[in-house]
Each structure stands twice: as structure tokens, then as C-alpha cells.
Write a protein that holds these residues in place. Sequence first.
Motif, PDB file in Angstrom:
ATOM      1  N   LEU A   1      -2.961 -20.238 -35.681  1.00  0.00           N
ATOM      2  CA  LEU A   1      -1.731 -21.018 -35.813  1.00  0.00           C
ATOM      3  C   LEU A   1      -1.653 -21.604 -37.219  1.00  0.00           C
ATOM      4  O   LEU A   1      -2.557 -22.313 -37.661  1.00  0.00           O
ATOM      5  N   LYS A   2      -0.548 -21.337 -37.912  1.00  0.00           N
ATOM      6  CA  LYS A   2      -0.360 -21.841 -39.277  1.00  0.00           C
ATOM      7  C   LYS A   2       0.628 -22.997 -39.345  1.00  0.00           C
ATOM      8  O   LYS A   2       0.484 -23.884 -40.182  1.00  0.00           O
ATOM      9  N   SER A   3       1.630 -22.992 -38.468  1.00  0.00           N
ATOM     10  CA  SER A   3       2.592 -24.090 -38.488  1.00  0.00           C
ATOM     11  C   SER A   3       3.363 -24.139 -37.182  1.00  0.00           C
ATOM     12  O   SER A   3       3.434 -23.160 -36.442  1.00  0.00           O
ATOM     13  N   VAL A   4       3.928 -25.322 -36.901  1.00  0.00           N
ATOM     14  CA  VAL A   4       4.809 -25.521 -35.754  1.00  0.00           C
ATOM     15  C   VAL A   4       6.112 -26.093 -36.296  1.00  0.00           C
ATOM     16  O   VAL A   4       6.111 -27.100 -37.003  1.00  0.00           O
ATOM     17  N   ASN A   5       7.231 -25.465 -35.963  1.00  0.00           N
ATOM     18  CA  ASN A   5       8.524 -25.854 -36.510  1.00  0.00           C
ATOM     19  C   ASN A   5       9.491 -26.291 -35.414  1.00  0.00           C
ATOM     20  O   ASN A   5       9.474 -25.748 -34.317  1.00  0.00           O
ATOM     21  N   MET A   6      10.344 -27.255 -35.727  1.00  0.00           N
ATOM     22  CA  MET A   6      11.406 -27.732 -34.838  1.00  0.00           C
ATOM     23  C   MET A   6      10.882 -28.078 -33.447  1.00  0.00           C
ATOM     24  O   MET A   6      11.433 -27.662 -32.433  1.00  0.00           O
ATOM     25  N   PHE A   7       9.811 -28.846 -33.419  1.00  0.00           N
ATOM     26  CA  PHE A   7       9.214 -29.267 -32.139  1.00  0.00           C
ATOM     27  C   PHE A   7       9.954 -30.518 -31.667  1.00  0.00           C
ATOM     28  O   PHE A   7       9.813 -31.586 -32.238  1.00  0.00           O
ATOM     29  N   LYS A   8      10.755 -30.359 -30.600  1.00  0.00           N
ATOM     30  CA  LYS A   8      11.596 -31.469 -30.142  1.00  0.00           C
ATOM     31  C   LYS A   8      11.528 -31.604 -28.631  1.00  0.00           C
ATOM     32  O   LYS A   8      11.573 -30.611 -27.910  1.00  0.00           O
ATOM     33  N   PHE A   9      11.424 -32.856 -28.175  1.00  0.00           N
ATOM     34  CA  PHE A   9      11.473 -33.143 -26.743  1.00  0.00           C
ATOM     35  C   PHE A   9      12.917 -33.463 -26.358  1.00  0.00           C
ATOM     36  O   PHE A   9      13.526 -34.396 -26.881  1.00  0.00           O
ATOM     37  N   TRP A  10      13.454 -32.684 -25.407  1.00  0.00           N
ATOM     38  CA  TRP A  10      14.825 -32.884 -24.945  1.00  0.00           C
ATOM     39  C   TRP A  10      14.882 -33.764 -23.699  1.00  0.00           C
ATOM     40  O   TRP A  10      15.943 -34.267 -23.344  1.00  0.00           O
TER      41      TRP A  10
END
Length: 299
Positions: A221-230
Amino acid sequence: MAVCMSQAVLPAHAGPRGELGAGPLLRWMDAAACLAAEKHAGVSCVTASMDDIQFEEAARVGQIIAIRAKVNRAFKTSMEVGIKVTVQDVFTNAEKIVSVAYATYVAKPVGAGKVELKPVELLSAEDHLEHSLAIERRRIRLGYVQVFQKLMQESNKEGDFYTCEEKDAVSTEHTHVQSTELVLPPHANHHGNTFGGQIMAWMQTVASISASRLCRSHPILKSVNMFKFWGPSFVGDRLVFNAIVNNTFHNSVEVGVRVEAYNCEEWIKDQPRHINSAFLIFSAVNDQGELLTFPRVKP
């Protein structure tokens, strides 16, 4: 004030390559950031989102992980928490940065009352800089979501489809992974909600399996993008994780993950609640540490 946590990397925390798994690290980062947010707010706080998380360095078994989290800026009911993760070798004392991330936490008062968060006390030049940058990151964050939603609406227009004519392209359906988890008390935080870091860890697991179906190796894993809790989930909920490769970029791959929650009644009626989405970027290496090339994919 900052909250600091230290963790020794044990074999149970490591993946098949002997390096610290992203799942445990994401849980620790979320826990430290939540503690920092609650220390400032004086009430319970929940994770709203995490900006793009970049992983710069790998930690191995026997090394020490240090996590420092502090509130950079408080808005009306939310605040930005900066998270810095470093790894230290116990034999050489050498220290390297593993990750730097920014998370948004929302204050959750008891009852129907509202919380007016106090301003952050700025004690150093670094504090003043992060305080100024926080408002810019918030503006970019909100604009990013609007742009993304517009792109999704445009791509859903009839007849607007991407096709890959490459003969050896792999169908993305081959990379689809679905996993179901039952939320138990150990998975819940001190608010009774599913721990945000636990959801991150489960998402990383299904995304890693999805990526592995293309590289035939253990993805990194290199990055996590647009991690949002709805929305929230609770003990007793069933969480369904769907992961699929969106596209490949020579030496990297993007996996999209969608999380839906069901209570018992919703489970029977097939009425899911969309609670989370994110995009995870992976790379992969061979035994010599050389980057592997991912094949083209066909949606």
C-alpha cells in the motif's frame, strides 16, 4: 497539545514480507488522532475523513513506531488533526518518517446540545504554519469532493464509456472481491460505533486481495485517497466490503472500495447504508526489490 503513542512492531502486526501491515498502522493512527481531537474538544469525537495518506517508509518486526497527533485548527464543530508516524531502529536509533496525514474529526456532544470548539493555542512557528495551511486544506478538500461528484455524474451519461482495445487486457471483474464482517464489541470504539481504524484495516485487506489478482505478488500500500465516512455503523451491524481495480498505471494500481452496513432488519430487506468509500494505491516488487509492471485492465 499533542498526543504521542509508541508501538513495537511484533510478528502479529507484520505481513508476508515481514513488514508492518497497513491495517494495524491505520488503526493506531486513527486512535492517536481521535485522542488528540477529544483532548482539545473535551467531548467524544468521531472520524469524518482522512486526506490523502502517503506511506513513505516500511517498518519491520522489532522496530518501534511512534505516532504524534495534534489539532492544527478547530472550526465550529470539526477540527483538523495532523498525524506524523516515524519508525526507529532499536539498534541504530536511526529514525525515518513512515507517513504524514491529516484527518478531520467531528465533536459529538451528549444529547441535543451543540459544541463550540475553542481555538487552538498556537505556541510555535510550526503551529502558526499548520494553522494557516489547515484552512487551505479544508477548502481544497471540499472542492475536491464537488469536482469528483461532477465527474461521476458526467461519466454516468448514456453512451459515455471507456473501452480498452488492448488484446491482453484483464477484465476488472477478475479483481472483484467481496467480504462481509460482523461488528463485535472489540471492533467498537468508546462511543459504541465501529472503530474507524478497524474499518480502514478491513478495507485495506480486501483492496490488497483485489490488487494481488493482477500482480501475483504481495501488494504494498502506497497511499489512501478520498477516505470519507458517510455514516456510522454499530455493534451488531454487518459490513459488506466491495473492492475492484479501477485502473493500472504501469507500476501501480488503483483499487476502489465501497463499504455498506446493514442491521438485522436491513439485512433481510437488502437495504444497505453506504458508510464509507476510498481509493487505495498499491505497488508490488519481486524478490530483488524491483517494481513489477501491472497489466492493462478492461472495465
